[in-house]
Every structure is written in structure tokens, then in C-alpha cells.
Design an enzyme around this catalytic site. Structure first.
Site, mmCIF file in Angstrom:
data_model
loop_
_atom_site.group_PDB
_atom_site.id
_atom_site.type_symbol
_atom_site.label_atom_id
_atom_site.label_comp_id
_atom_site.label_asym_id
_atom_site.label_seq_id
_atom_site.Cartn_x
_atom_site.Cartn_y
_atom_site.Cartn_z
ATOM 1 N N HIS A 145 0.796 -1.239 0.000
ATOM 2 C CA HIS A 145 0.000 0.000 0.000
ATOM 3 C C HIS A 145 0.831 1.294 0.000
ATOM 4 O O HIS A 145 0.518 2.252 0.722
ATOM 5 C CB HIS A 145 -0.941 0.008 1.205
ATOM 6 C CG HIS A 145 -2.049 -1.012 1.127
ATOM 7 N ND1 HIS A 145 -2.485 -1.572 -0.041
ATOM 8 C CD2 HIS A 145 -2.815 -1.581 2.115
ATOM 9 C CE1 HIS A 145 -3.478 -2.419 0.206
ATOM 10 N NE2 HIS A 145 -3.689 -2.450 1.494
ATOM 11 N N HIS A 219 -9.948 2.304 0.071
ATOM 12 C CA HIS A 219 -9.852 1.183 1.006
ATOM 13 C C HIS A 219 -10.925 1.217 2.099
ATOM 14 O O HIS A 219 -10.646 0.895 3.262
ATOM 15 C CB HIS A 219 -8.448 1.180 1.618
ATOM 16 C CG HIS A 219 -7.958 -0.160 2.041
ATOM 17 N ND1 HIS A 219 -8.516 -0.868 3.085
ATOM 18 C CD2 HIS A 219 -6.959 -0.939 1.569
ATOM 19 C CE1 HIS A 219 -7.868 -2.007 3.239
ATOM 20 N NE2 HIS A 219 -6.917 -2.087 2.333
ATOM 21 N N GLU A 356 -11.554 -3.629 -3.020
ATOM 22 C CA GLU A 356 -10.535 -2.682 -3.502
ATOM 23 C C GLU A 356 -10.301 -2.915 -4.996
ATOM 24 O O GLU A 356 -9.637 -3.869 -5.385
ATOM 25 C CB GLU A 356 -9.226 -2.893 -2.743
ATOM 26 C CG GLU A 356 -9.372 -2.866 -1.239
ATOM 27 C CD GLU A 356 -8.232 -3.611 -0.537
ATOM 28 O OE1 GLU A 356 -7.065 -3.406 -0.889
ATOM 29 O OE2 GLU A 356 -8.525 -4.414 0.352
HETATM 30 C C1 BGC Z 1 -4.680 -6.256 2.254
HETATM 31 C C2 BGC Z 1 -4.628 -6.966 3.575
HETATM 32 C C3 BGC Z 1 -4.248 -5.960 4.611
HETATM 33 C C4 BGC Z 1 -5.257 -4.849 4.597
HETATM 34 C C5 BGC Z 1 -4.937 -3.754 5.564
HETATM 35 C C6 BGC Z 1 -5.690 -5.192 2.326
HETATM 36 O O1 BGC Z 1 -5.748 -4.508 1.123
HETATM 37 O O2 BGC Z 1 -4.923 -7.129 1.209
HETATM 38 O O3 BGC Z 1 -3.721 -8.027 3.563
HETATM 39 O O4 BGC Z 1 -4.190 -6.542 5.878
HETATM 40 O O5 BGC Z 1 -5.335 -4.280 3.316
HETATM 41 O O6 BGC Z 1 -3.655 -3.349 5.412
#
Ligand code: BGC
Length: 392
Positions: A145, A219, A356
Site C-alpha cells: 500500500h 480502502h 478494492e
Molecule cells: C490487504 C490486507 C491488509 C489490509 C490492511 C488489504 O488490502 O490485502 O492483507 O491486511 O489491506 O492493510
């Protein structure tokens, strides 16, 4: 004389009639306005200050149907989103905090804009035009991310937007060359637009002065019941995808595009999230549940149907449309009861889910995946629409 009196009386009566009519009409409009807001509105309030002393503001968008979405200039975070249930009652349906400190210190990406690269890049490294780049590793052995300070943790410039049937915000941010290890100065624009059909469109645009990689997403964690103490396992989900990306133990795609048929990953017809989530399956074990990228059946860049989620108890239905080729469906498996809910209590395991929309994880290291490279003179463009309704 008598004729004049009669004439005066008639004119008087007619006047009274028209005055009463005008009064009744104005009452009716006022009553209608009480049910639905007269015009879409946007208000700004203070939400705190960052550790670097930057002011954090919350903008609340409201449409004619009374839906309200609050968004921060920090991370473009959606802090709350209200939607009606079957009984016409509004409730907040996205997970979040009631204070800025928690957003700054411990946010698991609740409501945030994620970038430069949403999802994982194996070992945080990739090669582009003969140069090897190293990004911070912030998720076991991988980059996740956008790194330690991704787009979810920066202050965005805000312009508010208001048209007859839409209220919105345009956010912009310039990510300097080398930020979190990524090459190129990247100009990013994200527009949130809420219309009177209870649709929120999120439009992304970006340009760069050097070749780089970009993969942006939103998100939000949804719990359509509005009760954040409740797991989301009874929600019925559809994913418009015949296959998904198999992952390794660190959630990096192996490169295998797996057919969902006969697996717990089949959401081609409405299925409760909880139905297959506890099945003994190595893929489910790796994610502690669903935490995978589904490959959309329609790979076109139209704003096509991606997914829906329905909460049978409240009647709330969420539909997602996007120009993206994939969707990471994450069932809040890493929520562990340690984060305080804005509604009181704590966010326990699987009390929220994310849809997402995005390009595929680790695409910079998988030449067969759709490219995430953005070159100078190109424009990165992407759109996702979320629609809320009630099934009676
Ligand atoms: C990921 C997860 C993660 C979450 C929060 C999601 O997009 O796929 O693995 O724990 O985001 O970070």
C-alpha cells in the site's frame, strides 16, 4: 350600487382564494424540503492537527436523499458514510475512528486512498527501464500500500465541487521524485462525486515526468448492517469474476490464475461470505480468510459491474462498478479487537470487508499481468462507482 358590492365581494373572495392557495403551496414545498435536503451541501469542520502541525479538515457531502459522506484532507479518508435501511433509518456503514490521533497512529487503511501502489510488491523491488528500485518493506518481506508514508498519510489539497445534482471534492497531491522509493514526480488527482442516486464516483488521474508505476484504490471497510459489533459473514456477495490470483504464504501472487469453479472463491452467484470461509483450503489459510485479487471476467476498461454485497437483515445493497481489471476482496481477517470503534466497542475479526478495485498485486514483477507502468506524456485514468440502495 348592488352590482358594485357584488363585484367587490367576488374580487375579495377570489383574492382570498389565491392567497390561501399560495400559502398551501409554500407549506407543501417546505414539508418536502424537510424530508429531502433542498440542495446538495458540503460543510467543512476541523478534525485535528497532524504531528507536523498541519490542519486536518473533514468535509461532509450531503445529497438530496440525505446520504452523508465525510472525507478528510488527510489521506482522502472516508470517515463515515450514511445509508438508509429498509425502515428508512440512516446508519453509518463504514468502519473508522472518532478521533484524528487513531487515524494518524493506527489506521489499517480505513477509508483511505491508497498509493502509489495499492497492494503488495514482492520484497519491495522491481525493475523499470533497466533500473532496479527498492521500496520500503512494510508487510513481512513485502511492500504494501505505498510504503511507510503512502497517499493514505499525506495532506491533500482540496477543491469543493457543487453542481445541481452532485456534490463533491477534488483532491490533489504531488508526490515528489523518490518519495517512498518510487521514481518520478507524480501529480495525482482524486475526485469524489456524490449524486442524488446515492452513487459515489471516485475518479483518479495521474501524470509523471519519469516512468513510474501507479496503482490507486479506495480502502473503505463496509459493514452494511451498521452494527460494527456484528461480523460481516451473513452479507451475500457477488464477484463478477471467473478466476482469482493464487498467492503464496506472504500473499504475493504465484502467477497462477485459478478458476473459481468448485473452490471457496466462487462468488459468481450470491453467496454468504461465511459459507465457505472456514473450509480447509491452503489459499484461505494464507489470507486467514479472503484476501485475494479476483480477475474480473470483463477485462475492458469500461465502468463495468464488479461486485455487490447485500445485508439481508437491513436490506442495504452495495454495488461496485469500475474501469479496473481486478478487485481485492478482503474480509477484515486482520482485525483483532485491538482498535476502538467510533460506535463504541472494538473492531473484532471480520467486522468489515473491502472491495478494492485495482490492477493486480506485484504486477511490476509479473510481465503477464496488465501493466501498471505510467510514462511521461501518458495519463493514468481510473474510475470506481459505489451505489447504495435498499432491497425491500
Ligand atoms: C490487504 C490486507 C491488509 C489490509 C490492511 C488489504 O488490502 O490485502 O492483507 O491486511 O489491506 O492493510
Amino acid at each position: 350600487m348592488i352590482q358594485k358590492q357584488l363585484f367587490d365581494q367576488t374580487v375579495g373572495k377570489l383574492l382570498m382564494f389565491f392567497i390561501s392557495l399560495l400559502f398551501l403551496l409554500s407549506c407543501k414545498t417546505e414539508m418536502k424540503n424537510k424530508v429531502e435536503s433542498p440542495v446538495p451541501s458540503i460543510i467543512r469542520t476541523n478534525f485535528g492537527t497532524t504531528k507536523n502541525n498541519e490542519a486536518v479538515y473533514q468535509y461532509t457531502l450531503k445529497n438530496r436523499k440525505g446520504m452523508q459522506i465525510s472525507i478528510l484532507n488527510y489521506g482522502g479518508i472516508i470517515t463515515s458514510w450514511t445509508a438508509k435501511n429498509r425502515k428508512n433509518e440512516f446508519d453509518d456503514i463504514v468502519l473508522g475512528f472518532d478521533n484524528f490521533t487513531d487515524y494518524e497512529n493506527k489506521n489499517p487503511y480505513f477509508g483511505a486512498i491508497v498509493g502509489r501502489y495499492a497492494n503488495r510488491i514482492e520484497k519491495g523491488t522491481f525493475e523499470l527501464n533497466g533500473t532496479q528500485y527498492q521500496l520500503p518493506v512494510n508487510d513481512n518481506t513485502n511492500h504494501l500500500h505505498g510504503g511507510l508514508k503512502g497517499f493514505d498519510k499525506v495532506i491533500w489539497e482540496v477543491n469543493t465541487l457543487k453542481k445541481d445534482s452532485m456534490v463533491g471534492m477534488e483532491l490533489s497531491y504531488t508526490s515528489p521524485d523518490g518519495e517512498e522509493g518510487y521514481p518520478g514526480n507524480l501529480n495525482v488527482f482524486v475526485t469524489y462525486a456524490l449524486n442524488d442516486d446515492n452513487e459515489l464516483s471516485v475518479t483518479y488521474k495521474a501524470t509523471t515526468d519519469q516512468s513510474t508505476i501507479v496503482n490507486l484504490t479506495q480502502h473503505s471497510y463496509f459493514n452494511l448492517s451498521g452494527d460494527f459489533n456484528k461480523e460481516i459473514l451473513d452479507h451475500e456477495v457477488v464477484l463478477n469474476a471467473a478466476s482469482f490470483l493464487a498467492v503464496d504464504a506472504t500473499l504475493i501472487p504465484t502467477g497462477e490464475i485459478k478458476n473459481v469453479k468448485g473452490t471457496p472463491f466462487d462468488f459468481t452467484a450470491p453467496k454468504k461470505i461465511g459459507r465457505d470461509i472456514t473450509i480447509e483450503d491452503p489459499q484461505l489459510k494464507f489470507g486467514l480468510g479472503y484476501d485475494h485479487c479476483w480477475v474480473l471476467t470483463d477485462q475492458s476498461s469500461e465502468n463495468k459491474f464488479v461486485a455487490s454485497a447485500y445485508d439481508p437483515e437491513s436490506g442495504r445493497m452495495l454495488e461496485v462498478y469500475s474501469t479496473e481489471p481486478g478487485v481485492q476482496f478482503y474480509t477484515g481477517n486482520f482485525l483483532d479487537g485491538s482498535l476502538a470503534s467510533k460506535k463504541g466497542g472494538f473492531y473484532k475479526h471480520r467486522t468489515g470487508f473491502c472491495l478494492e478495485t485495482q490492477h493486480f498485486p506485484n504486477a511490476p514483477n509479473e510481465p503477464a499481468f496488465p501493466s501498471t507502468v505510467l510514462n511521461p506524456n501518458e495519463v493514468y485514468e481510473s474510475q470506481t462507482t459505489y451505489k447504495l440502495s435498499v432491497i425491500k
